[in-house]
Motif scaffolding. Sequence first.
Motif, short mmCIF file in Angstrom:
data_model
loop_
_atom_site.label_atom_id
_atom_site.label_comp_id
_atom_site.label_asym_id
_atom_site.label_seq_id
_atom_site.Cartn_x
_atom_site.Cartn_y
_atom_site.Cartn_z
N UNK A 48 0.81 -1.21 0.00
CA UNK A 48 0.00 0.00 0.00
C UNK A 48 0.85 1.27 0.00
N UNK A 49 1.99 1.22 0.67
CA UNK A 49 2.78 2.42 0.88
C UNK A 49 4.01 2.55 -0.01
N UNK A 50 4.54 1.47 -0.53
CA UNK A 50 5.80 1.52 -1.27
C UNK A 50 5.71 2.27 -2.59
N UNK A 54 6.79 10.04 -1.68
CA UNK A 54 6.91 10.88 -0.49
C UNK A 54 6.99 10.08 0.81
N UNK A 55 6.74 8.79 0.77
CA UNK A 55 6.79 7.96 1.98
C UNK A 55 8.21 7.47 2.29
N UNK A 70 10.90 3.67 5.08
CA UNK A 70 9.61 3.73 4.39
C UNK A 70 8.56 3.89 5.46
N UNK A 71 7.75 4.93 5.33
CA UNK A 71 6.74 5.24 6.34
C UNK A 71 5.34 5.12 5.77
N UNK A 72 4.42 4.73 6.63
CA UNK A 72 3.01 4.69 6.28
C UNK A 72 2.45 6.11 6.31
N UNK A 93 17.56 2.31 -5.95
CA UNK A 93 16.94 1.28 -5.11
C UNK A 93 15.49 1.63 -4.81
N UNK A 94 15.22 2.88 -4.49
CA UNK A 94 13.84 3.31 -4.20
C UNK A 94 12.96 3.11 -5.43
#
Length: 109
Positions: A48-50, A54-55, A70-72, A93-94
């Motif tokens: 959901x977040x990857x 901006x996360x 990596x943040x929710x 990598x991102x």
Amino acid sequence: MSGWFELRKNSGGTWRVRLKAADAQTLLDSGLYPDRTAAEEAIALFRENCVHQERYQRRMDSGGKSYFHLRAANKETISVSHLYDSEPTLELAIETIMRVGATQLVKEA
């Protein structure tokens, strides 16, 4: 590029998740989860977040190596990367993780 999540039960009964690239390289390695359900929930949260640039909170360690959290959406840390030698390598990598991390494929190891 395709990849998958590797779901592995450890000898102590805990579970670990790894995100793998098409060539089987480990892109990210999770912490430990107490059971399979928790590990599967972590995969869903990651998916959901990857995909949101901006996360990814970029950081640098005291030795000058780059890494990210990596943040929710609620700012909870989902994953911490390993160290990268340069910012361009970190950015690559991102980009790869954003592409591969949305995969629905899960393989149990």
